[in-house]
Design a protein around this motif. Structure first.
Motif, PDB file in Angstrom:
ATOM      1  N   VAL A   1       3.139  -7.189 -11.852  1.00  0.00           N
ATOM      2  CA  VAL A   1       2.894  -6.022 -10.995  1.00  0.00           C
ATOM      3  C   VAL A   1       1.626  -5.324 -11.473  1.00  0.00           C
ATOM      4  N   LEU A   2       0.656  -5.154 -10.585  1.00  0.00           N
ATOM      5  CA  LEU A   2      -0.605  -4.482 -10.910  1.00  0.00           C
ATOM      6  C   LEU A   2      -0.844  -3.362  -9.915  1.00  0.00           C
TER       7      LEU A   2
ATOM      8  N   LEU B   1       0.811  -1.206   0.000  1.00  0.00           N
ATOM      9  CA  LEU B   1       0.000   0.000   0.000  1.00  0.00           C
ATOM     10  C   LEU B   1       0.847   1.259   0.000  1.00  0.00           C
ATOM     11  N   VAL B   2       0.334   2.285  -0.674  1.00  0.00           N
ATOM     12  CA  VAL B   2       0.881   3.634  -0.539  1.00  0.00           C
ATOM     13  C   VAL B   2      -0.297   4.586  -0.364  1.00  0.00           C
ATOM     14  N   ASP B   3      -0.036   5.673   0.330  1.00  0.00           N
ATOM     15  CA  ASP B   3      -1.019   6.739   0.499  1.00  0.00           C
ATOM     16  C   ASP B   3      -0.967   7.610  -0.756  1.00  0.00           C
ATOM     17  N   ALA B   4      -2.112   7.788  -1.411  1.00  0.00           N
ATOM     18  CA  ALA B   4      -2.143   8.565  -2.657  1.00  0.00           C
ATOM     19  C   ALA B   4      -1.625   9.979  -2.453  1.00  0.00           C
ATOM     20  N   ARG B   5      -1.703  10.511  -1.234  1.00  0.00           N
ATOM     21  CA  ARG B   5      -1.228  11.868  -0.965  1.00  0.00           C
ATOM     22  C   ARG B   5       0.287  11.925  -0.815  1.00  0.00           C
TER      23      ARG B   5
ATOM     24  N   PRO C   1       6.333 -13.832  -5.889  1.00  0.00           N
ATOM     25  CA  PRO C   1       6.300 -13.685  -7.352  1.00  0.00           C
ATOM     26  C   PRO C   1       5.327 -12.657  -7.894  1.00  0.00           C
ATOM     27  N   GLN C   2       4.312 -12.252  -7.120  1.00  0.00           N
ATOM     28  CA  GLN C   2       3.297 -11.328  -7.625  1.00  0.00           C
ATOM     29  C   GLN C   2       3.165 -10.142  -6.682  1.00  0.00           C
ATOM     30  N   LEU C   3       3.076  -8.934  -7.260  1.00  0.00           N
ATOM     31  CA  LEU C   3       2.899  -7.720  -6.463  1.00  0.00           C
ATOM     32  C   LEU C   3       1.653  -6.969  -6.907  1.00  0.00           C
ATOM     33  N   VAL C   4       0.946  -6.417  -5.929  1.00  0.00           N
ATOM     34  CA  VAL C   4      -0.148  -5.479  -6.186  1.00  0.00           C
ATOM     35  C   VAL C   4       0.171  -4.197  -5.443  1.00  0.00           C
ATOM     36  N   LEU C   5       0.164  -3.075  -6.159  1.00  0.00           N
ATOM     37  CA  LEU C   5       0.292  -1.776  -5.508  1.00  0.00           C
ATOM     38  C   LEU C   5      -1.108  -1.211  -5.335  1.00  0.00           C
ATOM     39  N   ALA C   6      -1.553  -1.105  -4.087  1.00  0.00           N
ATOM     40  CA  ALA C   6      -2.846  -0.505  -3.793  1.00  0.00           C
ATOM     41  C   ALA C   6      -2.610   0.967  -3.463  1.00  0.00           C
ATOM     42  N   VAL C   7      -2.992   1.847  -4.388  1.00  0.00           N
ATOM     43  CA  VAL C   7      -2.849   3.286  -4.153  1.00  0.00           C
ATOM     44  C   VAL C   7      -4.064   3.703  -3.335  1.00  0.00           C
ATOM     45  N   ASN C   8      -3.899   3.702  -2.029  1.00  0.00           N
ATOM     46  CA  ASN C   8      -5.012   3.882  -1.095  1.00  0.00           C
ATOM     47  C   ASN C   8      -5.312   5.369  -0.862  1.00  0.00           C
ATOM     48  N   LYS C   9      -6.484   5.610  -0.300  1.00  0.00           N
ATOM     49  CA  LYS C   9      -6.960   6.963   0.013  1.00  0.00           C
ATOM     50  C   LYS C   9      -7.083   7.803  -1.255  1.00  0.00           C
ATOM     51  N   ILE C  10      -7.453   7.130  -2.336  1.00  0.00           N
ATOM     52  CA  ILE C  10      -7.603   7.838  -3.611  1.00  0.00           C
ATOM     53  C   ILE C  10      -8.726   8.869  -3.514  1.00  0.00           C
ATOM     54  N   ASP C  11      -9.651   8.655  -2.575  1.00  0.00           N
ATOM     55  CA  ASP C  11     -10.739   9.617  -2.378  1.00  0.00           C
ATOM     56  C   ASP C  11     -10.226  10.942  -1.829  1.00  0.00           C
ATOM     57  N   LEU C  12      -9.080  10.901  -1.122  1.00  0.00           N
ATOM     58  CA  LEU C  12      -8.540  12.118  -0.518  1.00  0.00           C
ATOM     59  C   LEU C  12      -7.773  12.979  -1.508  1.00  0.00           C
TER      60      LEU C  12
ATOM     61  N   GLY D   1      -4.350  11.414 -12.764  1.00  0.00           N
ATOM     62  CA  GLY D   1      -2.961  11.786 -12.975  1.00  0.00           C
ATOM     63  C   GLY D   1      -2.077  11.402 -11.814  1.00  0.00           C
ATOM     64  N   ILE D   2      -2.559  11.650 -10.595  1.00  0.00           N
ATOM     65  CA  ILE D   2      -1.787  11.284  -9.406  1.00  0.00           C
ATOM     66  C   ILE D   2      -1.580   9.777  -9.356  1.00  0.00           C
ATOM     67  N   PHE D   3      -2.635   9.033  -9.633  1.00  0.00           N
ATOM     68  CA  PHE D   3      -2.530   7.577  -9.635  1.00  0.00           C
ATOM     69  C   PHE D   3      -1.504   7.101 -10.660  1.00  0.00           C
ATOM     70  N   GLU D   4      -1.543   7.649 -11.862  1.00  0.00           N
ATOM     71  CA  GLU D   4      -0.648   7.200 -12.923  1.00  0.00           C
ATOM     72  C   GLU D   4       0.812   7.473 -12.575  1.00  0.00           C
ATOM     73  N   VAL D   5       1.089   8.625 -11.974  1.00  0.00           N
ATOM     74  CA  VAL D   5       2.465   8.952 -11.589  1.00  0.00           C
ATOM     75  C   VAL D   5       2.985   7.958 -10.558  1.00  0.00           C
ATOM     76  N   ILE D   6       2.158   7.675  -9.533  1.00  0.00           N
ATOM     77  CA  ILE D   6       2.568   6.737  -8.478  1.00  0.00           C
ATOM     78  C   ILE D   6       2.745   5.337  -9.053  1.00  0.00           C
ATOM     79  N   ALA D   7       1.798   4.902  -9.884  1.00  0.00           N
ATOM     80  CA  ALA D   7       1.860   3.561 -10.455  1.00  0.00           C
ATOM     81  C   ALA D   7       3.115   3.388 -11.306  1.00  0.00           C
ATOM     82  N   LYS D   8       3.451   4.399 -12.109  1.00  0.00           N
ATOM     83  CA  LYS D   8       4.634   4.298 -12.964  1.00  0.00           C
ATOM     84  C   LYS D   8       5.915   4.249 -12.132  1.00  0.00           C
ATOM     85  N   GLU D   9       5.993   5.104 -11.110  1.00  0.00           N
ATOM     86  CA  GLU D   9       7.196   5.116 -10.278  1.00  0.00           C
ATOM     87  C   GLU D   9       7.410   3.764  -9.616  1.00  0.00           C
TER      88      GLU D   9
END
Length: 440
Positions: free
Chosen positions: A176-177, A112-116, A136-147, A153-161
């Motif tokens: 990786v998802l 998990l990462v905090d979207a902020r 072998p498998q990773l999921v990045l949950a960009v949490n608090k996307i509501d905040l 755009g914010i999600f895409e930057v975090i996901a790419k990094e």
């Protein structure tokens, strides 16, 4: 597809791991009524108008008072498609050792990462540890996307990094998802969110239900650390001698030829006993008692293995260590190595390299390993051990380093180079970038 998925959660403090796990349990109706009632009451006591779902996971009173997770909390839940064993691991940096414990048997990790805040130092550290452990498998949950007002755009930057970082650690793109979620309100956790029309991927639960995973290691050679020697002489069992333990890897069948290590003696399996009766076959994860065709001197700590593809027996091996103690590791340190059911005296003879999980580089021949650092060492043991390379067999390629003075755990170790980036490029004075390949 396996009908059981072992997964772990990881992330930094306040990223919402416990709330996410609570949301999964709540929305999949995996919570008992009395437990849910207790959560409702505790939430009201805290002045909340909605249930604090993190309380479904944070069971320790100290955790509830501090609002952080300090221990590994295991939870079990199921859907019609799959059953799950989930380890919710701590986020704070000094509890990275618990993350190693929780992720050691995981087939998938949700980070998990905090979207902020985006990808943090601890995020990169956890990703390196997960790669080290061969998850072998990773999921990045960009949490608090509501905040962040569900900002694509914010999600895409975090996901790419994060994807770039995971790829540099050796993860293939398809493993990786990234998913935009709000654990608090339930966006894209179990139910798809109307607030993220720009996201076309699966919800977290959909992915967990459908992701292909490797099953428990039945396909690798048989490994059985002897936990206990059973001797009885009764009317039912005359001069009974059996060897109890957990099948660590592979499958054993009556009649199989085995070798007992480190002695190297060979015989065959005469019986496979359990509390429920005799079996013809036992797979990894099953607790059994083996009766052998010949009387052999076997003790607790010995390893019974398939005669074909038996592990190497050695008193010196290279290994990758995740150092988990505030006491620094220096070359020449005298320690205990716990491998399977065997514990032996050992010396950390050489410290070859330290891996910088932030820069994805290595530093040759460092003076020491500090808390949470990852390094490659040579270990010499007072007695020979039967070890597998971790990349071949995760169960018997792993070990613990223990403080001989007080019995505390100092490090988690992997036989061989769990991170190929730890193979320092001799042309680099301060370390060089290299690809890292997660184990199987």
């Amino acid at each position: 597809m396996s009908d059981l998925l072992r997964l772990a959660t990881a992330g930094s403090v306040d990223d919402g791991k416990s709330t996410l796990v609570g949301r999964l349990l709540y929305d999949t109706k995996s919570v008992l009524a009395d437990t849910l009632d207790a959560v409702h009451r505790a939430s009201v006591d805290k002045g909340l108008s909605t249930p604090d779902l993190s309380l479904l996971v944070d069971g320790l009173r100290s955790e509830r008072e501090q609002g952080i997770t300090i221990d590994v909390a295991y939870r079990y839940f199921a859907t019609p498609k799959r059953s799950f064993v989930l380890a919710d691991t701590p986020g704070h940096v000094q509890y990275t050792r618990n993350t190693v414990t929780g992720a050691s048997t995981a087939q998938l990790a949700v980070l998990l990462v905090d979207a902020r805040k985006g990808v943090l130092e601890q995020t990169r550290r956890h990703a390196a540890v997960l790669a080290l452990l061969g998850v072998p498998q990773l999921v990045l949950a960009v949490n608090k996307i509501d905040l962040v007002d569900y900002d694509e755009g914010i999600f895409e930057v975090i996901a790419k990094e994060f994807t770039d970082h995971a790829t540099a650690l050796g993860y293939p793109i398809g493993s990786v998802l990234s998913i935009p979620v709000s654990a608090l309100v339930g966006d894209n956790v179990v139910d798809r969110s109307a607030h993220t029309p720009w996201y076309s991927g699966p919800t977290l639960l959909e992915h967990l239900e459908n992701v292909p995973v490797e099953p428990d290691p039945h396909h690798v050679p048989f490994r059985f650390p002897v936990q206990y020697v059973i001797r009885t002489n009764t009317a039912e069992h005359t001069d009974y001698r059996g060897y109890a333990g957990l099948v660590a890897a592979g499958t054993v069948t009556k009649g199989d030829e085995i070798v007992v290590l480190p002695a190297g003696l060979r015989t065959t399996v005469a019986r496979i006993d359990t509390h429920d009766g005799e079996l013809d076959e036992a797979e990894a994860g099953r607790s059994v008692t083996l009766v052998l065709a010949d009387e052999i001197d076997i003790s607790r700590g010995d390893l019974i293995a398939a005669a074909v593809d038996a592990p190497a027996v050695t008193d010196e091996f290279d290994a990758t260590l995740a150092w988990l103690s505030e006491k620094a590791l220096k070359p020449g340190a005298r320690v205990l190595v716990k491998h399977g059911a065997s514990t032996v005296q050992a010396i950390v003879a050489d410290l070859h390299a330290r891996f910088d999980e932030q820069k994805l580089s290595t530093v040759a021949t460092p003076d020491a390993l500090q808390l949470n650092e990852i390094g490659q060492v040579t270990i010499r043991t007072a007695e020979p051990l039967p070890v597998d390379d971790y990349s071949v067999n995760r169960r018997t390629g792993a070990f613990l380093v223990i403080d001989a003075a007080d019995g505390s755990t100092l490090a988690a170790g992997l036989v061989g180079a769990g991170l190929s980036a730890l193979e320092t490029d001799p042309s680099c004075t301060g370390g060089g970038n290299a690809a890292v390949s997660p184990g199987p």
